[in-house]
Design an enzyme around this catalytic site. Structure first.
Site, mmCIF file in Angstrom:
data_model
loop_
_atom_site.group_PDB
_atom_site.id
_atom_site.type_symbol
_atom_site.label_atom_id
_atom_site.label_comp_id
_atom_site.label_asym_id
_atom_site.label_seq_id
_atom_site.Cartn_x
_atom_site.Cartn_y
_atom_site.Cartn_z
ATOM 1 N N LYS A 92 -49.911 -36.700 86.528
ATOM 2 C CA LYS A 92 -49.163 -37.955 86.477
ATOM 3 C C LYS A 92 -49.523 -38.744 87.735
ATOM 4 O O LYS A 92 -49.287 -38.271 88.855
ATOM 5 C CB LYS A 92 -47.668 -37.624 86.432
ATOM 6 C CG LYS A 92 -46.753 -38.807 86.404
ATOM 7 C CD LYS A 92 -45.366 -38.355 85.998
ATOM 8 C CE LYS A 92 -44.330 -39.404 86.207
ATOM 9 N NZ LYS A 92 -43.098 -39.100 85.516
ATOM 10 N N TYR A 148 -50.033 -28.757 81.213
ATOM 11 C CA TYR A 148 -50.413 -29.678 80.133
ATOM 12 C C TYR A 148 -49.736 -29.280 78.821
ATOM 13 O O TYR A 148 -49.912 -28.162 78.337
ATOM 14 C CB TYR A 148 -51.936 -29.650 79.988
ATOM 15 C CG TYR A 148 -52.484 -30.414 78.808
ATOM 16 C CD1 TYR A 148 -51.987 -31.668 78.459
ATOM 17 C CD2 TYR A 148 -53.527 -29.883 78.048
ATOM 18 C CE1 TYR A 148 -52.495 -32.365 77.387
ATOM 19 C CE2 TYR A 148 -54.056 -30.583 76.968
ATOM 20 C CZ TYR A 148 -53.526 -31.829 76.638
ATOM 21 O OH TYR A 148 -54.039 -32.512 75.569
ATOM 22 N N ASP A 192 -31.120 -37.067 80.634
ATOM 23 C CA ASP A 192 -31.928 -37.903 79.732
ATOM 24 C C ASP A 192 -32.646 -37.023 78.708
ATOM 25 O O ASP A 192 -33.840 -37.174 78.452
ATOM 26 C CB ASP A 192 -32.935 -38.731 80.537
ATOM 27 C CG ASP A 192 -33.509 -39.890 79.723
ATOM 28 O OD1 ASP A 192 -32.953 -40.178 78.634
ATOM 29 O OD2 ASP A 192 -34.504 -40.486 80.157
ATOM 30 N N ASP A 210 -39.492 -34.964 82.467
ATOM 31 C CA ASP A 210 -38.839 -36.196 82.907
ATOM 32 C C ASP A 210 -37.494 -35.929 83.594
ATOM 33 O O ASP A 210 -36.424 -36.125 82.997
ATOM 34 C CB ASP A 210 -38.653 -37.151 81.708
ATOM 35 C CG ASP A 210 -38.412 -38.573 82.188
ATOM 36 O OD1 ASP A 210 -38.334 -38.781 83.417
ATOM 37 O OD2 ASP A 210 -38.282 -39.471 81.348
HETATM 38 P P1 ATP Z 1 -40.770 -43.378 82.230
HETATM 39 O O1 ATP Z 1 -41.500 -43.058 83.479
HETATM 40 O O2 ATP Z 1 -40.804 -44.802 81.895
HETATM 41 O O3 ATP Z 1 -39.421 -42.732 82.125
HETATM 42 P P2 ATP Z 1 -42.062 -41.298 80.881
HETATM 43 O O4 ATP Z 1 -41.120 -40.340 81.461
HETATM 44 O O5 ATP Z 1 -42.401 -41.153 79.444
HETATM 45 O O6 ATP Z 1 -41.609 -42.772 81.064
HETATM 46 P P3 ATP Z 1 -44.286 -40.145 82.222
HETATM 47 O O7 ATP Z 1 -43.564 -38.967 82.701
HETATM 48 O O8 ATP Z 1 -45.230 -40.838 83.144
HETATM 49 O O9 ATP Z 1 -43.384 -41.312 81.763
HETATM 50 O O10 ATP Z 1 -45.067 -39.727 80.903
HETATM 51 C C1 ATP Z 1 -45.785 -40.659 80.129
HETATM 52 C C2 ATP Z 1 -46.212 -39.969 78.865
HETATM 53 O O11 ATP Z 1 -47.199 -38.985 79.177
HETATM 54 C C3 ATP Z 1 -45.099 -39.202 78.183
HETATM 55 O O12 ATP Z 1 -44.538 -40.013 77.199
HETATM 56 C C4 ATP Z 1 -45.772 -37.993 77.587
HETATM 57 O O13 ATP Z 1 -46.099 -38.238 76.249
HETATM 58 C C5 ATP Z 1 -47.045 -37.831 78.389
HETATM 59 N N1 ATP Z 1 -46.896 -36.681 79.276
HETATM 60 C C6 ATP Z 1 -46.157 -36.603 80.390
HETATM 61 N N2 ATP Z 1 -46.256 -35.392 80.940
HETATM 62 C C7 ATP Z 1 -47.077 -34.670 80.154
HETATM 63 C C8 ATP Z 1 -47.553 -33.317 80.165
HETATM 64 N N3 ATP Z 1 -47.199 -32.470 81.126
HETATM 65 N N4 ATP Z 1 -48.366 -32.918 79.184
HETATM 66 C C9 ATP Z 1 -48.719 -33.769 78.204
HETATM 67 N N5 ATP Z 1 -48.299 -35.037 78.132
HETATM 68 C C10 ATP Z 1 -47.491 -35.500 79.083
#
Ligand code: ATP
Length: 606
Positions: A92, A148, A192, A210
């Site tokens: 991220k 992942y 959340d 998240d």
């Molecule tokens: P916000 O930051 O607006 O609350 P978010 O929590 O969805 O949004 P991120 O945590 O940046 O934001 O994640 C963005 C997207 O990336 C997620 O919707 C998810 O589908 C994907 N993602 C996040 N972490 C992983 C992971 N560990 N493995 C696979 N996909 C991921």
């Protein structure tokens, strides 16, 4: 600013904020390896000791960055490979300036703090969280290296198949419950919890993510929650509480700015009550409902209306909702958080857990301690049983080499399979046959009357059209032309090959839509009341139709199965038209026959 070794040199306000983001627990942003919270709590909770790690400074150069797999409001998540081991991670990447601009410093700090806590105090039977491998930064960005989740968000899977069957719902909600037991025993409230934040790993086990909205309860917080609860009891039992004092107290108490997502937020987060672990149990209730029904329980166009519904506990169970799941959801979606199932359970100690929830009949036969090593039930395209039709499944998965065509043999086989127990009409074999439910036509007495040969027949042969028939046909044609004009704005001027009202089902819910199959090809659908284009079923070579009976058919696309019901019983015609369009577009056979293109509204149009 960061020097070559990744150390932070404070020089500006911007850098100070960044330092604070990275400075949780005095560890700096460099690596999570340095954090090792409360060892004493570890033994108490029967969890494994934190892994011993050698701190190592990493940089983006240690990874090969692949495709972007997700986009957050201030971050992009990339699939990346660690060059020293070849292991895949989700990284991220957060833009520092964006975080500061959006005032998300606290959010990032909290996320890192919770991830560190979870990584350092794992529970062997609940490895159900995205794991933070390490963090590092460069001058512009922060990097979170996470395990992942190869199979993406649970939401995507629910949407793909419409809703989950009972075994899947039991399994996935049990994993969430067990994860919550661990999270809450550490004093962390997620706040959340929703299907977007439940990711699935390669083996289809959950990884909750998240934690930006999470709260780590301090012992003081916990006391406050208890005090607040007893305070509420006093208030309820005391007559004539001084209005002014009451208002002042409520104002004092108003500490919960809204965090989370409207559909899953608990009533106490919307009122003056302090936040407690029960808020996550409310979200669990919403989640179970959504798994079974296909949509969350509280839905509306505006957040305000959703909040009103939550506060009034205004939601319904659709026809077909599993009664045992309903009983559990009802016990979780309780306005008074103290009365929510699980609220009184003790989570401390080796045998702590949400035993009142675990022992609900919905989880009969579930062994929570072995969930992580069992094989998750497969999610199938699935239309749940309602009072009108039985459960319908499909073992469809996108094949490597699609076999084009939906010939008579295939249709007969499909229908034979599905309608074995149905009435003899089920033997009507192909899509081009007349629909089984023939609309009743009003006939003139001059025509054929109830099987008796009439004068018209003798004179003109069979079949004979009456004057009324001709008139009706002309009227229908005019109506069809007018109707076409009405719908044309939605199809970007494309030729409508077939149209008609269909019920688009999602889990246990159905919405009536005007579907239009056009050249292109496209399959548009419009809300016929609001006259708004709602979307289109995406065409690709992988699109496949699957008739289930004369009313219901599935349209499979790589990302979603659409469950469609033709209330008039012309499902087979729809399947044939879609299949012909497929052949016309991707196949080598001649284009759709002239009947279809010249007589667009001949069947099912309205
Ligand atoms: P916000 O930051 O607006 O609350 P978010 O929590 O969805 O949004 P991120 O945590 O940046 O934001 O994640 C963005 C997207 O990336 C997620 O919707 C998810 O589908 C994907 N993602 C996040 N972490 C992983 C992971 N560990 N493995 C696979 N996909 C991921």
């Amino acid at each position: 600013m960061t020097d070559a070794s990744g150390q932070i040199r404070l020089a500006s306000a911007h850098q100070q904020v960044v330092a604070s983001v990275g400075g949780v627990g005095g560890s700096g942003i460099v690596a999570s390896e340095n954090l090792s919270p409360g060892q004493d709590s570890v033994s108490k909770m029967g969890v494994s000791p934190p892994p011993s790690k050698t701190p190592a400074k990493r940089s983006p150069k240690d990874y090969i960055f692949g495709k972007a797999i997700g986009e957050g409001s201030f971050s992009t998540v990339y699939l990346a490979k660690y060059i020293h081991s070849g292991k895949e991670f989700a990284i991220k990447v957060c833009d520092k300036r964006h975080i500061i601009r959006e005032k998300k410093t606290e959010y990032i700090k909290r996320e890192k703090e919770v991830l560190n806590l979870l990584a350092s105090v794992p529970r062997l039977t609940a490895p159900f969280f995205v794991k933070l491998d390490c963090t590092f930064q460069d001058s512009n960005r922060l990097y979170f290296v996470l395990s992942y989740a190869k199979n993406g968000e649970l939401l995507h899977h629910i949407e793909k198949v419409g809703s989950l069957d009972v075994p899947c719902t039991q399994f996935y909600s049990a994993e969430v419950l067990h994860a919550l037991e661990h999270l809450h025993s550490l004093g962390i409230i997620h706040r959340d919890l929703k299907p977007e934040n439940i990711l699935l790993n390669e083996d289809m086990h959950i990884l909750i993510t998240d934690f930006g909205s999470a709260k780590i309860l301090s012992p003081d917080d916990e006391k406050e929650v208890e005090a607040e609860c007893s305070d509420d009891v006093d208030t309820d039992s005391s007559n004539g509480v001084d209005e002014e004092n009451g208002a002042a107290r409520r104002a004092r108490k108003r500490r919960n700015s809204f965090v989370g997502t409207a559909q899953y937020v608990s009533p106490e987060l919307l009122t003056d009550k302090p936040v407690s672990r029960c808020s996550d149990l409310w979200a669990l209730g919403c989640l179970i409902y959504q798994m079974v029904a296909g949509l969350p329980p509280f839905r509306s166009r505006s957040e305000y209306q959703i909040f009103q519904k939550i506060l009034k506990l205004e939601y319904e169970y659709p026809d077909g909702f599993s009664p045992v799941a309903k009983d559990l959801v009802e016990k979780l979606l309780v306005i008074d958080s103290k009365q929510r199932l699980g609220s009184k359970d003790d989570l401390t100690g080796e045998h702590g857990g949400y035993h009142s929830i675990r022992s609900h009949p919905f989880y009969e036969g579930t062994n929570f301690d072995t969930l992580h090593c069992s094989s998750p039930p497969k999610m199938y395209p699935f239309l749940p049983k309602t009072s009108e039709h039985g459960e319908m499944r499909s073992d469809y998965s996108v094949p490597d080499n699609l076999e084009p065509g939906l010939d008579d043999r295939q249709l007969t086989r499909l229908l034979g399979l599905d309608l074995q127990d149905a009435t003899p009409v089920a033997t009507v074999p192909v899509a081009t046959s007349p629909p089984p439910v023939t609309p009743v036509k009003k006939k003139s007495t001059a025509g054929i009357v109830s099987g008796r040969t009439g004068i018209g027949e003798l004179l003109w042969g069979l079949p004979k059209e009456t004057v009324e028939d001709v008139e009706a046909r002309r009227r229908r044609k005019m109506e069809a032309q007018l109707c076409e004009a009405k719908w044309h704005p939605f199809v970007e001027g494309k030729l409508i090959v077939k149209q008609g009202l269909l019920d688009k089902r999602k889990g246990l819910f159905a919405r009536r839509r005007m579907f239009m199959l056009t050249l292109g090809p496209h399959l548009f659908y419009v809300d016929p009341v609001a006259m708004v284009l709602k979307g289109e079923i995406p065409w690709s070579q992988e699109l496949k139709v699957e008739p289930k009976n004369f009313k219901i058919f599935f349209v499979h696309t790589p990302n979603r199965t659409y469950y469609l019901e033709d209330p008039e019983g012309y499902a087979l015609e729809w399947c044939q038209a879609i299949q012909d369009m497929w052949t016309y577009t991707y196949g080598i056979l001649p284009p759709v026959n002239s009947d279809m293109s010249s007589n667009p509204s001949s069947s099912g149009a309205s």
